[in-house]
Design an enzyme around this catalytic site. Structure first.
Site, mmCIF file in Angstrom:
data_model
loop_
_atom_site.group_PDB
_atom_site.id
_atom_site.type_symbol
_atom_site.label_atom_id
_atom_site.label_comp_id
_atom_site.label_asym_id
_atom_site.label_seq_id
_atom_site.Cartn_x
_atom_site.Cartn_y
_atom_site.Cartn_z
ATOM 1 N N ARG A 138 2.368 4.826 55.047
ATOM 2 C CA ARG A 138 1.661 6.093 55.174
ATOM 3 C C ARG A 138 1.997 6.730 56.516
ATOM 4 N NH1 ARG A 138 1.209 6.114 50.558
ATOM 5 N NH2 ARG A 138 -0.661 5.952 49.274
ATOM 6 N N HIS A 153 8.561 11.323 50.426
ATOM 7 C CA HIS A 153 7.535 10.440 49.844
ATOM 8 C C HIS A 153 7.905 10.074 48.397
ATOM 9 C CE1 HIS A 153 3.011 9.221 49.934
ATOM 10 N NE2 HIS A 153 3.711 8.444 49.116
#
Ligand code: NDP
Ligand code: OXD
Length: 309
Positions: A224, A272
């Site tokens: 993250r 991502h």
């Protein structure tokens, strides 16, 4: 009985079709077409607007549309008594391992330098050490970290993992807890972050941690953006403490146009997409849990709210 679906990717119709193929009688409502809140028994969500889940009085479970659940725990009104299930899918794991191995090999084999030579039409043999001489460290030895570590070990790398609790994984040296972090970092040339984002792990990839790595180490962050202190990474790249970084996740996504990572010569940016949740495989896991809930059986892949993953 209805299921509320919310994703930030443009795949709602695909999911609706996949769920319908397994459970044609289940009504699927796509956010924000929520309808009567009393009907909704299942919430299948990614980054739902904070506060919405608390308005659903008859939820049997919340299903995270990803392996990570930080997007749920960041909702201050998250219902406390509703179980949260997450994605644990062998194809998601396989894709993550592909991404991690791709980038580990890229730096191990000095590919950025080879490509720079090509741009300059320069021919110089670039020596690369053997995998047996290269130390890779994986932070987070869960579903994803353990698989990536195992496959890297099978390629011959010297692999270690760092987790909260000790592990016994063939070919992977185990470090754990606060005391295990410094020795783990000291032996790690390619650092891969596969931790969940929790209050304990937030901003863990910071100047102090980088200083504990050997000079010139490589960072691969696929966990993250909240794990990384971005300015600390830029400083470590400038000083040479970190030589390259492959980043798949960011504090702000999409990465803003003016962000220095976009044009940094030693940063690789991916959108991502290290491992995207695939409706074709994950719908079966969701449907399995719905059938379990209806039969009063225990659910699979339930997260522990006390630790946040
Ligand atoms: P798991 O929950 O299976 O594993 C988490 C691991 O992290 C465990 O080994 C756990 O230790 C360790 N851990 C947690 N907290 C700490 C801590 N404070 N100190 C040390 N170790 C800790 O998660 P997954 O492997 O399934 O997923 C990991 C993360 O990957 C997700 O949370 C998500 O953020 C990210 N992800 C990113 C994707 C992408 O496309 N970029 C796709 C999918 C996931 P222990 O085993 O001892 O409990
Ligand atoms: C996930 C993700 O957590 O895609 O699955 O980031």
């Amino acid at each position: 009985m209805a299921l509320l679906f919310k994703s930030d990717a443009d795949r709602a119709d695909w999911w609706k079709q996949e769920i319908g193929a397994h459970m044609p009688d289940l009504e699927v409502r796509i956010w924000p077409e929520i309808g009567h809140v009393n009907d909704i028994e299942y919430a299948v969500v990614w980054k739902m607007k904070p506060g919405v889940l608390a308005t659903l009085p008859n939820l049997r479970f919340i299903f995270s549309l990803g392996a990570g659940v930080d997007h749920l725990f960041s909702d201050p009104a998250l219902p406390k008594d509703v179980p949260i299930c997450r994605v644990v899918d062998k194809f998601l794991t396989q894709r993550m391992t592909e991404h991690v191995v791709l980038h580990a090999l890229r730096y191990h084999r000095r590919q950025p330098e080879i490509e720079a030579q090509q741009r300059e039409q320069h021919w110089d043999e670039i020596y690369t050490p053997t995998a047996q001489e290269r130390a890779v460290g994986v932070m987070g030895m869960g579903e994803l970290g353990a698989d990536a570590a195992t496959k890297l070990s099978q390629l011959g790398f010297k692999v270690a993992g760092w987790s909260r609790t000790p592990k016994n994984i063939h070919g992977v040296e185990s470090f754990h807890g606060h005391a295990g972090l410094a020795p783990f970092l000291a032996r790690t040339e390619i650092l891969i972050c596969l931790l969940p984002l929790t209050p304990e792990t937030e901003r863990i990839l910071n100047a102090r941690l980088f200083a504990g790595l050997p000079k010139g180490a490589v960072l691969i962050n696929v966990a993250r953006g909240g794990h990384l202190v971005e300015d600390d990474l830029l400083a470590a790249l400038a000083s040479g403490q970190i030589s390259y970084a492959a980043l798949d996740v960011f504090r702000a996504e999409p990465l803003p146009a003016a962000h220095p990572f976009w044009r940094h010569p030693r940063v690789s940016v991916s959108p991502h997409n290290a491992s995207i949740t695939d409706p074709r495989t994950v719908t079966a896991l969701l449907v399995d849990n719905i059938r379990r809930a209806e039969a009063g059986a225990s659910l699979l892949n339930v997260v522990d709210p006390r630790v946040g993953y």
